[in-house]
Design an enzyme around this catalytic site. Sequence first.
Site, PDB file in Angstrom:
ATOM      1  CE  LYS A 235       6.936   2.591   4.904  1.00  0.00           C
ATOM      2  NZ  LYS A 235       6.980   1.976   3.584  1.00  0.00           N
TER       3      LYS A 235
HETATM    4  C1  E4P Z   1       4.308   1.977   1.681  1.00  0.00           C
HETATM    5  O1  E4P Z   1       4.530   2.584   2.703  1.00  0.00           O
HETATM    6  C2  E4P Z   1       4.210   0.522   1.589  1.00  0.00           C
HETATM    7  O2  E4P Z   1       5.440  -0.081   1.874  1.00  0.00           O
HETATM    8  C3  E4P Z   1       3.695   0.138   0.232  1.00  0.00           C
HETATM    9  O3  E4P Z   1       2.561   0.936  -0.026  1.00  0.00           O
HETATM   10  C4  E4P Z   1       3.365  -1.345   0.062  1.00  0.00           C
HETATM   11  O4  E4P Z   1       2.714  -1.528  -1.155  1.00  0.00           O
HETATM   12  P1  E4P Z   1       2.501  -2.964  -1.827  1.00  0.00           P
HETATM   13  O5  E4P Z   1       1.610  -3.762  -0.935  1.00  0.00           O
HETATM   14  O6  E4P Z   1       1.862  -2.679  -3.143  1.00  0.00           O
HETATM   15  O7  E4P Z   1       3.853  -3.588  -1.953  1.00  0.00           O
END
Ligand code: E4P
Length: 273
Positions: free
Chosen positions: A97
């Site tokens: 990521k």
């Molecule tokens: C996933 O890839 C993201 O990091 C995650 O969905 C973020 O979610 P949030 O905005 O609820 O922290």
Amino acid sequence: MKLFIDTAKLHEIKEAYSYGIIDGVTTNPSLLKKAVKKLEAEGENISIKDYIKKVLETAQGTPVSLEVTEYTADKMIHQAKKLYEIFNPVAENVVIKIPVNPSFVDNKNRDFDGINAIRALANENIPVNCTLVFTPEQALLAAKAGATYVSPFAGRVDDYIRKNNGIVFEKSDYFPAEGWQTEEEYLDDNGIFSGIDLVEKIAALFDYYDIETEVLAASMRNVRQVREAALAGADIATIPYKVIKKLLVHDKSQEGMKNFTKDIVPEYANLTK
Ligand code: E4P
């Protein structure tokens, strides 16, 4: 649409995979912190390295996103390659990521470092999930750089629009995909009317130009958002455990079950005993 689980908690991943409908896992530094805190609270003595290996094995060959913690191109590339080298051999399912734009308040002028990192990793066939996407143009650049996935943060777009407009809300409240109409106009963020609108625009853009990068709707806060992400053309939605648990719930399903159970004719039920 594929369904990923958005967590770093092993017990949640294990249970969700036991349902037979999960296609991948996404983690981020905040989710990993929560998982580690839970382990510490339970007195579990396991290294992060071994813990991540367990997560990768539990995902049964489906993609697991591990996020970099660095924020300059060189360091992100170095860290990504290391993570890939350590963890990909476990189950051949690591995705790295990378934030679309790692520039932040105390670290300015690094707007293109994420794009540079994505390009460098894609050139080495390391799959990238480009994260923290809030506009279709960010998604377009990430795709051009070779990202395998882009993650629009639907829930955080909704939070942002609502906060900017003084709307009081619960984290789990659905925000209208078509925007919130005021007397004068729709509430938006630079032409994006909601998180789902962002997902829809990226999906349409990729469709229009036959871009292969997959749209991974992230920051999902409620069940309706999952449905709307599917209708908006997302390839994947990554969903917290709590929301996955609610995907099958409807009062009328429960009421129907109660009534059918009351009406069972014993002779019919006994036929298969
Ligand atoms: C996933 O890839 C993201 O990091 C995650 O969905 C973020 O979610 P949030 O905005 O609820 O922290």
